[in-house]
Motif scaffolding. Structure first.
Motif, PDB file in Angstrom:
ATOM      1  N   UNK A 129       0.868  -1.275   0.050  1.00  0.00           N
ATOM      2  CA  UNK A 129       0.018  -0.122  -0.034  1.00  0.00           C
ATOM      3  C   UNK A 129       0.971   1.131  -0.066  1.00  0.00           C
ATOM      4  N   UNK A 130       0.946   2.193  -1.135  1.00  0.00           N
ATOM      5  CA  UNK A 130       1.673   3.102  -1.178  1.00  0.00           C
ATOM      6  C   UNK A 130       1.005   4.665  -0.989  1.00  0.00           C
ATOM      7  N   UNK A 131      -0.567   4.447  -1.085  1.00  0.00           N
ATOM      8  CA  UNK A 131      -1.174   5.666  -0.997  1.00  0.00           C
ATOM      9  C   UNK A 131      -1.683   5.857   0.521  1.00  0.00           C
ATOM     10  N   UNK A 132      -2.198   6.962   0.716  1.00  0.00           N
ATOM     11  CA  UNK A 132      -2.635   7.237   2.065  1.00  0.00           C
ATOM     12  C   UNK A 132      -4.331   7.015   1.999  1.00  0.00           C
ATOM     13  N   UNK A 133      -4.761   6.382   3.090  1.00  0.00           N
ATOM     14  CA  UNK A 133      -6.139   6.306   3.208  1.00  0.00           C
ATOM     15  C   UNK A 133      -6.923   7.583   3.068  1.00  0.00           C
ATOM     16  N   UNK A 134      -8.219   7.412   2.476  1.00  0.00           N
ATOM     17  CA  UNK A 134      -9.093   8.554   2.076  1.00  0.00           C
ATOM     18  C   UNK A 134     -10.288   8.459   2.872  1.00  0.00           C
ATOM     19  N   UNK A 135     -10.769   9.218   3.703  1.00  0.00           N
ATOM     20  CA  UNK A 135     -12.047   8.782   4.422  1.00  0.00           C
ATOM     21  C   UNK A 135     -13.054   9.632   4.087  1.00  0.00           C
ATOM     22  N   UNK A 136     -14.121   9.179   4.017  1.00  0.00           N
ATOM     23  CA  UNK A 136     -15.270  10.052   3.786  1.00  0.00           C
ATOM     24  C   UNK A 136     -16.471   9.908   4.975  1.00  0.00           C
TER      25      UNK A 136
END
Length: 161
Positions: A129-136
């Motif tokens: 996993x290279x990307x940051x989590x994105x939360x909604x």
């Protein structure tokens, strides 16, 4: 890092990479007072390759070894540090309620308790996993890059962590 300085100065939360799930980085109601200066330095176990998250006066950062750190913004005191997980982690952490989420290059979506740093859950996605989590408001998404040609998104509902 300018946004981190702004959050620390104004006491604003910055819950995920670039502030929101859209990754806008836009805070039109705020302005930076120039010149900027160093607010302080906290020694960590490895380099920092990702942006921090800020919530409730605490700065959350994941270092290159995969250790997450909770640092009190007002005093720069380390509140807790999680055990390291592998090397070369580049996923910025994201705050979702009472949890801190981040991805690892060894293929885990890690969920920690923000108050204690205790491991709540690990999701083995079997790919780095290279990307940051994105939360909604309902979901949290972490980007995975499999060894094949296509990337995929790992989507979890907030109720399932």
């Amino acid at each position: 890092m300018m946004i981190l300085a702004l959050c620390l100065a104004l006491g604003d939360d910055w819950l995920q990479l670039k502030g929101d799930a859209r990754r806008s980085g836009d805070v039109p109601s705020r302005a930076l007072a120039l010149p900027l200066g160093l607010a302080g330095a906290v020694p960590l176990g490895d380099g920092i390759y990702a942006s921090p998250a800020v919530a409730d006066g605490v700065v959350y950062v994941v270092d290159g070894s995969g250790s997450a750190h909770a640092i009190e913004a007002a005093t720069l005191r380390t509140l807790w540090k999680s055990p390291p997980r592998g090397v070369n982690h580049v996923s910025s952490p994201a705050v979702a309620g009472k949890h801190l989420h981040f991805g690892t290059t060894d293929g885990f979506h890690v969920v920690l308790d923000r108050a204690t740093g205790a491991l709540v859950r690990e999701l083995d996605v079997r790919e780095p996993i290279f990307s940051a989590p994105a939360g909604g408001s309902v979901t949290l998404v972490a980007g995975c890059v499999p060894s094949g040609r296509q990337s995929r998104a790992c989507v979890r509902t907030k109720t399932s962590l």
